[in-house]
Design a protein around this motif. Structure first.
Motif, PDB file in Angstrom:
ATOM      1  N   CYS A 124     -31.120  42.261  31.082  1.00  0.00           N
ATOM      2  CA  CYS A 124     -31.165  42.936  29.857  1.00  0.00           C
ATOM      3  C   CYS A 124     -30.979  44.563  29.983  1.00  0.00           C
ATOM      4  O   CYS A 124     -30.494  45.315  29.421  1.00  0.00           O
ATOM      5  CB  CYS A 124     -32.545  42.806  28.923  1.00  0.00           C
ATOM      6  N   CYS A 125     -31.094  44.826  31.526  1.00  0.00           N
ATOM      7  CA  CYS A 125     -30.830  46.143  31.776  1.00  0.00           C
ATOM      8  C   CYS A 125     -29.375  46.363  32.186  1.00  0.00           C
ATOM      9  O   CYS A 125     -28.825  47.394  32.523  1.00  0.00           O
ATOM     10  CB  CYS A 125     -31.724  46.698  33.243  1.00  0.00           C
ATOM     11  N   LEU A 126     -28.728  45.306  32.460  1.00  0.00           N
ATOM     12  CA  LEU A 126     -27.198  45.440  33.131  1.00  0.00           C
ATOM     13  C   LEU A 126     -26.495  45.880  31.893  1.00  0.00           C
ATOM     14  O   LEU A 126     -26.667  45.550  30.767  1.00  0.00           O
ATOM     15  CB  LEU A 126     -26.890  43.983  33.375  1.00  0.00           C
ATOM     16  N   LYS A 127     -25.413  46.613  32.107  1.00  0.00           N
ATOM     17  CA  LYS A 127     -24.521  47.185  31.265  1.00  0.00           C
ATOM     18  C   LYS A 127     -23.813  46.323  30.352  1.00  0.00           C
ATOM     19  O   LYS A 127     -23.570  46.264  29.171  1.00  0.00           O
ATOM     20  CB  LYS A 127     -23.633  48.387  31.795  1.00  0.00           C
ATOM     21  N   ASP A 128     -23.351  45.295  31.071  1.00  0.00           N
ATOM     22  CA  ASP A 128     -22.633  44.062  30.388  1.00  0.00           C
ATOM     23  C   ASP A 128     -23.336  42.930  29.755  1.00  0.00           C
ATOM     24  O   ASP A 128     -22.922  42.010  29.367  1.00  0.00           O
ATOM     25  CB  ASP A 128     -21.449  43.435  31.125  1.00  0.00           C
ATOM     26  N   GLY A 129     -24.676  43.017  30.125  1.00  0.00           N
ATOM     27  CA  GLY A 129     -25.687  41.883  29.604  1.00  0.00           C
ATOM     28  C   GLY A 129     -25.246  40.593  30.450  1.00  0.00           C
ATOM     29  O   GLY A 129     -24.997  40.574  31.458  1.00  0.00           O
ATOM     30  N   LEU A 130     -25.424  39.546  29.441  1.00  0.00           N
ATOM     31  CA  LEU A 130     -25.493  38.316  30.009  1.00  0.00           C
ATOM     32  C   LEU A 130     -24.078  38.049  30.399  1.00  0.00           C
ATOM     33  O   LEU A 130     -23.124  38.183  29.123  1.00  0.00           O
ATOM     34  CB  LEU A 130     -26.116  37.293  28.820  1.00  0.00           C
ATOM     35  N   SER A 131     -23.755  37.147  31.134  1.00  0.00           N
ATOM     36  CA  SER A 131     -22.440  36.900  31.781  1.00  0.00           C
ATOM     37  C   SER A 131     -22.067  35.413  31.530  1.00  0.00           C
ATOM     38  O   SER A 131     -23.084  34.727  31.874  1.00  0.00           O
ATOM     39  CB  SER A 131     -21.860  37.218  32.950  1.00  0.00           C
ATOM     40  N   PHE A 132     -21.250  35.112  30.533  1.00  0.00           N
ATOM     41  CA  PHE A 132     -21.155  33.490  30.193  1.00  0.00           C
ATOM     42  C   PHE A 132     -20.411  32.631  31.297  1.00  0.00           C
ATOM     43  O   PHE A 132     -19.250  32.378  31.224  1.00  0.00           O
ATOM     44  CB  PHE A 132     -20.306  33.373  28.884  1.00  0.00           C
ATOM     45  N   THR A 133     -20.792  32.831  32.534  1.00  0.00           N
ATOM     46  CA  THR A 133     -20.139  32.053  33.489  1.00  0.00           C
ATOM     47  C   THR A 133     -21.171  31.067  34.250  1.00  0.00           C
ATOM     48  O   THR A 133     -20.602  30.889  35.584  1.00  0.00           O
ATOM     49  CB  THR A 133     -19.955  33.138  34.623  1.00  0.00           C
ATOM     50  N   ASN A 134     -22.056  30.395  33.792  1.00  0.00           N
ATOM     51  CA  ASN A 134     -22.759  29.542  34.367  1.00  0.00           C
ATOM     52  C   ASN A 134     -22.986  28.444  33.325  1.00  0.00           C
ATOM     53  O   ASN A 134     -23.099  28.766  32.055  1.00  0.00           O
ATOM     54  CB  ASN A 134     -23.852  29.933  35.064  1.00  0.00           C
ATOM     55  N   PHE A 135     -23.334  27.374  33.655  1.00  0.00           N
ATOM     56  CA  PHE A 135     -23.876  26.162  32.830  1.00  0.00           C
ATOM     57  C   PHE A 135     -24.970  26.476  31.750  1.00  0.00           C
ATOM     58  O   PHE A 135     -24.802  26.172  30.565  1.00  0.00           O
ATOM     59  CB  PHE A 135     -24.544  25.058  33.791  1.00  0.00           C
ATOM     60  N   ALA A 137     -25.649  29.714  30.632  1.00  0.00           N
ATOM     61  CA  ALA A 137     -25.129  30.614  29.814  1.00  0.00           C
ATOM     62  C   ALA A 137     -24.278  30.086  28.684  1.00  0.00           C
ATOM     63  O   ALA A 137     -23.954  30.731  27.588  1.00  0.00           O
ATOM     64  CB  ALA A 137     -24.945  31.781  30.416  1.00  0.00           C
ATOM     65  N   ALA A 138     -23.457  29.334  29.146  1.00  0.00           N
ATOM     66  CA  ALA A 138     -22.337  28.790  28.427  1.00  0.00           C
ATOM     67  C   ALA A 138     -22.973  28.088  27.213  1.00  0.00           C
ATOM     68  O   ALA A 138     -21.932  28.251  26.024  1.00  0.00           O
ATOM     69  CB  ALA A 138     -21.665  27.582  29.176  1.00  0.00           C
ATOM     70  N   GLN A 139     -24.110  27.640  27.232  1.00  0.00           N
ATOM     71  CA  GLN A 139     -24.801  26.900  26.020  1.00  0.00           C
ATOM     72  C   GLN A 139     -25.079  27.906  24.957  1.00  0.00           C
ATOM     73  O   GLN A 139     -25.518  27.397  24.036  1.00  0.00           O
ATOM     74  CB  GLN A 139     -25.903  26.003  26.414  1.00  0.00           C
ATOM     75  N   SER A 191     -36.970  26.085  23.938  1.00  0.00           N
ATOM     76  CA  SER A 191     -35.693  25.924  24.618  1.00  0.00           C
ATOM     77  C   SER A 191     -34.688  26.964  24.770  1.00  0.00           C
ATOM     78  O   SER A 191     -34.115  26.846  25.968  1.00  0.00           O
ATOM     79  CB  SER A 191     -35.044  24.618  23.795  1.00  0.00           C
ATOM     80  N   LEU A 192     -34.617  27.831  23.837  1.00  0.00           N
ATOM     81  CA  LEU A 192     -33.867  28.784  23.931  1.00  0.00           C
ATOM     82  C   LEU A 192     -34.244  29.854  25.009  1.00  0.00           C
ATOM     83  O   LEU A 192     -33.209  30.281  25.876  1.00  0.00           O
ATOM     84  CB  LEU A 192     -33.901  29.853  22.532  1.00  0.00           C
ATOM     85  N   MET A 193     -35.429  30.124  24.944  1.00  0.00           N
ATOM     86  CA  MET A 193     -36.053  30.931  26.341  1.00  0.00           C
ATOM     87  C   MET A 193     -35.916  30.295  27.566  1.00  0.00           C
ATOM     88  O   MET A 193     -35.528  31.117  28.571  1.00  0.00           O
ATOM     89  CB  MET A 193     -37.541  31.304  26.211  1.00  0.00           C
ATOM     90  N   TRP A 194     -35.844  29.075  27.792  1.00  0.00           N
ATOM     91  CA  TRP A 194     -35.762  28.449  29.078  1.00  0.00           C
ATOM     92  C   TRP A 194     -34.461  28.509  29.334  1.00  0.00           C
ATOM     93  O   TRP A 194     -34.038  28.870  30.512  1.00  0.00           O
ATOM     94  CB  TRP A 194     -36.039  27.003  28.814  1.00  0.00           C
ATOM     95  N   LEU A 195     -33.343  28.194  28.385  1.00  0.00           N
ATOM     96  CA  LEU A 195     -31.816  28.425  28.586  1.00  0.00           C
ATOM     97  C   LEU A 195     -31.624  29.806  29.227  1.00  0.00           C
ATOM     98  O   LEU A 195     -30.843  29.890  30.207  1.00  0.00           O
ATOM     99  CB  LEU A 195     -31.020  27.953  27.422  1.00  0.00           C
ATOM    100  N   LYS A 222     -17.057  24.552  23.490  1.00  0.00           N
ATOM    101  CA  LYS A 222     -17.563  22.982  23.277  1.00  0.00           C
ATOM    102  C   LYS A 222     -18.688  22.755  24.154  1.00  0.00           C
ATOM    103  O   LYS A 222     -19.755  21.702  23.586  1.00  0.00           O
ATOM    104  CB  LYS A 222     -16.491  22.328  24.330  1.00  0.00           C
ATOM    105  N   CYS A 223     -19.284  23.715  25.041  1.00  0.00           N
ATOM    106  CA  CYS A 223     -20.589  23.631  25.563  1.00  0.00           C
ATOM    107  C   CYS A 223     -21.630  23.709  24.421  1.00  0.00           C
ATOM    108  O   CYS A 223     -22.635  22.925  24.512  1.00  0.00           O
ATOM    109  CB  CYS A 223     -20.859  24.645  26.495  1.00  0.00           C
TER     110      CYS A 223
END
Length: 257
Positions: A124-135, A137-139, A191-195, A222-223
Protein backbone atom coordinates in the motif's frame (compact mmCIF):
# COMPACT_ATOMS: atom_id res chain seq x y z
CA UNK A 1 -10.61 -27.93 25.64
CA UNK A 2 -9.62 -29.94 22.57
CA UNK A 3 -12.64 -31.37 20.80
CA UNK A 4 -15.14 -28.91 22.33
CA UNK A 5 -17.69 -27.43 19.94
CA UNK A 6 -20.49 -24.90 20.15
CA UNK A 7 -22.59 -27.54 21.95
CA UNK A 8 -20.39 -26.90 24.98
CA UNK A 9 -21.33 -23.19 25.01
CA UNK A 10 -24.83 -21.93 25.69
CA UNK A 11 -26.35 -19.04 23.73
CA UNK A 12 -27.24 -16.17 26.09
CA UNK A 13 -30.97 -15.47 26.04
CA UNK A 14 -30.41 -11.80 25.10
CA UNK A 15 -29.20 -12.83 21.63
CA UNK A 16 -31.41 -14.29 18.91
CA UNK A 17 -30.20 -17.53 17.29
CA UNK A 18 -29.40 -15.59 14.11
CA UNK A 19 -27.37 -12.93 15.89
CA UNK A 20 -25.57 -15.54 17.97
CA UNK A 21 -24.57 -17.45 14.85
CA UNK A 22 -23.14 -14.24 13.38
CA UNK A 23 -21.31 -13.52 16.64
CA UNK A 24 -19.72 -16.96 16.72
CA UNK A 25 -18.61 -16.66 13.11
CA UNK A 26 -17.10 -13.21 13.66
CA UNK A 27 -15.38 -14.26 16.88
CA UNK A 28 -13.91 -17.21 14.97
CA UNK A 29 -12.58 -14.77 12.36
CA UNK A 30 -10.77 -12.75 15.03
CA UNK A 31 -9.16 -15.92 16.39
CA UNK A 32 -8.24 -17.02 12.86
CA UNK A 33 -6.58 -13.64 12.22
CA UNK A 34 -4.62 -14.14 15.43
CA UNK A 35 -3.64 -17.66 14.34
CA UNK A 36 -2.40 -16.28 11.00
CA UNK A 37 -0.43 -13.45 12.63
CA UNK A 38 -2.68 -10.75 11.17
CA UNK A 39 -3.06 -8.87 14.47
CA UNK A 40 -1.88 -5.38 15.39
CA UNK A 41 -1.94 -5.18 19.21
CA UNK A 42 -5.56 -4.13 19.98
CA UNK A 43 -6.07 -2.31 16.68
CA UNK A 44 -7.65 -3.02 13.27
CA UNK A 45 -11.13 -4.33 12.71
CA UNK A 46 -13.48 -6.87 11.23
CA UNK A 47 -17.13 -5.84 11.17
CA UNK A 48 -20.15 -7.97 10.30
CA UNK A 49 -23.79 -7.11 9.65
CA UNK A 50 -26.26 -8.50 12.19
CA UNK A 51 -29.02 -10.50 10.45
CA UNK A 52 -32.40 -8.81 10.63
CA UNK A 53 -34.17 -5.57 9.68
CA UNK A 54 -32.06 -3.22 11.80
CA UNK A 55 -28.90 -1.63 10.43
CA UNK A 56 -26.75 -3.06 13.20
CA UNK A 57 -23.21 -4.37 12.99
CA UNK A 58 -20.77 -6.27 15.18
CA UNK A 59 -17.20 -5.12 15.77
CA UNK A 60 -14.39 -5.92 18.19
CA UNK A 61 -14.30 -4.37 21.68
CA UNK A 62 -11.55 -1.74 21.82
CA UNK A 63 -8.94 -2.78 24.36
CA UNK A 64 -8.99 -6.52 23.77
CA UNK A 65 -6.46 -8.48 21.74
CA UNK A 66 -7.95 -10.62 18.97
CA UNK A 67 -7.14 -13.71 21.04
CA UNK A 68 -9.51 -12.37 23.73
CA UNK A 69 -12.48 -11.73 21.46
CA UNK A 70 -15.43 -14.04 21.92
CA UNK A 71 -19.02 -14.11 20.68
CA UNK A 72 -20.55 -12.48 23.75
CA UNK A 73 -18.12 -9.55 24.08
CA UNK A 74 -18.40 -8.35 20.48
CA UNK A 75 -19.94 -4.89 20.40
CA UNK A 76 -23.16 -4.20 18.49
CA UNK A 77 -23.38 -0.73 16.93
CA UNK A 78 -25.67 1.15 14.59
CA UNK A 79 -24.66 2.79 11.31
CA UNK A 80 -23.40 5.83 13.23
CA UNK A 81 -21.17 3.75 15.48
CA UNK A 82 -23.39 4.20 18.56
CA UNK A 83 -23.38 1.15 20.83
CA UNK A 84 -26.65 -0.79 20.82
CA UNK A 85 -27.50 -2.42 24.14
CA UNK A 86 -24.86 -3.02 26.81
CA UNK A 87 -21.14 -3.39 26.29
CA UNK A 88 -18.33 -3.50 28.82
CA UNK A 89 -16.03 -2.09 26.15
CA UNK A 90 -16.00 0.88 23.78
CA UNK A 91 -15.17 0.69 20.09
CA UNK A 92 -12.23 2.31 18.37
CA UNK A 93 -13.50 5.49 16.63
CA UNK A 94 -10.91 4.94 13.90
CA UNK A 95 -12.54 1.61 13.20
CA UNK A 96 -16.04 2.60 12.28
CA UNK A 97 -15.25 5.72 10.26
CA UNK A 98 -15.15 3.78 7.03
CA UNK A 99 -16.71 0.51 8.19
CA UNK A 100 -19.93 2.36 9.01
CA UNK A 101 -19.97 4.26 5.73
CA UNK A 102 -19.45 1.08 3.74
CA UNK A 103 -22.05 -0.95 5.64
CA UNK A 104 -24.63 1.84 5.54
CA UNK A 105 -24.26 2.51 1.83
CA UNK A 106 -23.53 -0.82 0.16
CA UNK A 107 -26.36 -3.35 0.72
CA UNK A 108 -24.12 -6.33 -0.10
CA UNK A 109 -21.32 -5.21 2.25
CA UNK A 110 -22.05 -7.74 4.97
CA UNK A 111 -18.45 -7.94 6.15
CA UNK A 112 -15.59 -5.43 6.11
CA UNK A 113 -12.01 -6.33 7.09
CA UNK A 114 -8.95 -4.13 7.65
CA UNK A 115 -5.39 -5.13 8.57
CA UNK A 116 -1.94 -3.59 8.97
CA UNK A 117 0.23 -6.60 8.21
CA UNK A 118 3.74 -5.78 7.04
CA UNK A 119 3.48 -7.11 3.46
CA UNK A 120 0.05 -5.60 2.78
CA UNK A 121 0.95 -2.22 4.25
CA UNK A 122 4.26 -2.22 2.40
CA UNK A 123 2.52 -2.70 -0.94
CA UNK A 124 0.00 0.00 0.00
CA UNK A 125 3.02 2.28 0.46
CA UNK A 126 4.44 1.54 -2.97
CA UNK A 127 3.88 4.25 -5.57
CA UNK A 128 2.61 1.72 -8.11
CA UNK A 129 0.69 -0.37 -5.57
CA UNK A 130 -0.21 -3.96 -6.34
CA UNK A 131 1.55 -5.54 -9.29
CA UNK A 132 -0.52 -8.11 -11.18
CA UNK A 133 2.46 -10.35 -11.77
CA UNK A 134 1.77 -13.43 -9.66
CA UNK A 135 -0.82 -16.18 -9.29
CA UNK A 136 -2.62 -14.53 -6.39
CA UNK A 137 -2.63 -10.97 -7.71
CA UNK A 138 -3.94 -12.21 -11.06
CA UNK A 139 -7.17 -13.28 -9.37
CA UNK A 140 -7.66 -9.71 -8.09
CA UNK A 141 -7.30 -8.01 -11.46
CA UNK A 142 -10.02 -5.36 -11.86
CA UNK A 143 -11.02 -5.68 -8.20
CA UNK A 144 -8.61 -3.15 -6.66
CA UNK A 145 -9.25 0.53 -5.83
CA UNK A 146 -7.09 3.12 -4.04
CA UNK A 147 -7.70 5.88 -1.49
CA UNK A 148 -5.14 8.60 -0.80
CA UNK A 149 -3.76 8.83 2.74
CA UNK A 150 -5.45 11.46 4.92
CA UNK A 151 -4.02 10.47 8.31
CA UNK A 152 -5.68 8.47 11.07
CA UNK A 153 -9.23 7.59 10.04
CA UNK A 154 -11.06 9.24 12.94
CA UNK A 155 -12.86 11.97 10.98
CA UNK A 156 -16.37 11.01 9.91
CA UNK A 157 -16.27 12.98 6.65
CA UNK A 158 -13.42 10.79 5.39
CA UNK A 159 -15.76 7.80 5.47
CA UNK A 160 -17.69 9.19 2.51
CA UNK A 161 -14.48 9.83 0.58
CA UNK A 162 -13.23 6.32 1.31
CA UNK A 163 -16.52 4.95 0.04
CA UNK A 164 -16.25 7.04 -3.13
CA UNK A 165 -12.68 5.84 -3.66
CA UNK A 166 -13.80 2.21 -3.45
CA UNK A 167 -15.86 2.62 -6.64
CA UNK A 168 -17.70 -0.60 -5.89
CA UNK A 169 -14.48 -2.65 -5.88
CA UNK A 170 -14.16 -5.36 -3.20
CA UNK A 171 -10.54 -4.53 -2.29
CA UNK A 172 -9.59 -0.98 -1.32
CA UNK A 173 -5.95 -0.11 -0.75
CA UNK A 174 -5.64 2.77 1.69
CA UNK A 175 -2.37 4.27 0.50
CA UNK A 176 0.42 4.38 3.12
CA UNK A 177 -1.98 2.61 5.47
CA UNK A 178 -3.37 -0.84 4.67
CA UNK A 179 -6.01 -2.85 2.80
CA UNK A 180 -9.77 -3.09 3.25
CA UNK A 181 -11.81 -5.97 1.88
CA UNK A 182 -15.58 -5.91 1.41
CA UNK A 183 -17.54 -9.15 1.13
CA UNK A 184 -21.12 -10.31 0.69
CA UNK A 185 -20.25 -12.79 3.46
CA UNK A 186 -17.52 -13.07 6.05
CA UNK A 187 -15.80 -16.02 4.33
CA UNK A 188 -15.76 -14.11 1.04
CA UNK A 189 -14.21 -11.03 2.67
CA UNK A 190 -11.67 -13.34 4.29
CA UNK A 191 -10.91 -15.00 0.96
CA UNK A 192 -10.21 -11.59 -0.56
CA UNK A 193 -7.92 -10.65 2.32
CA UNK A 194 -6.06 -13.94 2.08
CA UNK A 195 -5.57 -13.53 -1.68
CA UNK A 196 -4.39 -9.95 -1.26
CA UNK A 197 -2.00 -10.91 1.54
CA UNK A 198 -0.44 -13.72 -0.49
CA UNK A 199 -0.21 -11.46 -3.55
CA UNK A 200 1.69 -8.87 -1.50
CA UNK A 201 4.02 -11.44 0.07
CA UNK A 202 4.94 -12.86 -3.34
CA UNK A 203 5.29 -9.39 -4.88
CA UNK A 204 7.74 -8.25 -2.20
CA UNK A 205 9.73 -11.48 -2.52
CA UNK A 206 9.86 -11.10 -6.30
CA UNK A 207 10.90 -7.44 -6.17
CA UNK A 208 13.71 -8.33 -3.78
CA UNK A 209 15.22 -10.56 -6.47
CA UNK A 210 14.59 -8.69 -9.69
CA UNK A 211 12.02 -7.68 -12.26
CA UNK A 212 8.76 -9.63 -12.40
CA UNK A 213 7.54 -11.29 -15.59
CA UNK A 214 4.38 -9.48 -16.79
CA UNK A 215 1.10 -11.34 -17.29
CA UNK A 216 -1.01 -10.46 -20.37
CA UNK A 217 -4.33 -8.75 -19.64
CA UNK A 218 -6.29 -11.54 -21.34
CA UNK A 219 -4.72 -14.09 -18.99
CA UNK A 220 -5.43 -11.88 -15.96
CA UNK A 221 -9.08 -11.61 -16.97
CA UNK A 222 -9.25 -15.38 -17.40
CA UNK A 223 -7.78 -15.90 -13.92
CA UNK A 224 -10.50 -13.72 -12.41
CA UNK A 225 -13.22 -15.66 -14.25
CA UNK A 226 -11.76 -18.99 -13.16
CA UNK A 227 -11.11 -18.11 -9.51
CA UNK A 228 -13.28 -20.13 -7.15
CA UNK A 229 -12.73 -17.54 -4.42
CA UNK A 230 -15.51 -15.38 -5.87
CA UNK A 231 -18.01 -18.03 -7.01
CA UNK A 232 -20.90 -18.65 -4.57
CA UNK A 233 -21.39 -22.09 -6.14
CA UNK A 234 -18.03 -23.11 -4.68
CA UNK A 235 -18.52 -21.43 -1.33
CA UNK A 236 -16.66 -18.19 -2.10
CA UNK A 237 -14.14 -18.97 0.62
CA UNK A 238 -16.45 -20.84 3.00
CA UNK A 239 -14.56 -24.15 2.76
CA UNK A 240 -11.21 -22.48 3.54
CA UNK A 241 -12.71 -20.49 6.40
CA UNK A 242 -14.31 -23.63 7.85
CA UNK A 243 -10.96 -25.44 7.72
CA UNK A 244 -9.29 -22.64 9.66
CA UNK A 245 -12.19 -22.53 12.12
CA UNK A 246 -11.63 -26.21 12.84
CA UNK A 247 -8.01 -25.40 13.64
CA UNK A 248 -8.90 -22.67 16.14
CA UNK A 249 -11.54 -24.98 17.64
CA UNK A 250 -8.80 -27.49 18.37
CA UNK A 251 -6.52 -24.82 19.84
CA UNK A 252 -9.03 -22.82 21.90
CA UNK A 253 -12.78 -22.93 21.26
CA UNK A 254 -13.60 -20.38 23.98
CA UNK A 255 -14.33 -17.79 21.27
CA UNK A 256 -17.74 -19.52 21.16
CA UNK A 257 -18.77 -18.36 24.63
Amino acid sequence: MTGMTDSAFTRPARFSPEEWEARVQLAAAYRIFDHLGWTELIYNHISLRVPGPDAHFLINPFGLHYSEVCASNLVKVDADGAIVGHSDWPINPAGFTFHGAIHATLPDAHCVMHVHTTPTQAVCCLKDGLSFTNFYAAQLYGKIAYHEFEGITVHRDEGARILASAQGKPVLMLRNHGPVTIGFSLPQAFSLMWLFTRACEVQLATQSMGEATPIPVAVLEKCVRDSLNFDPKFGAGQDAFSALQRIVDRVDPTYRR
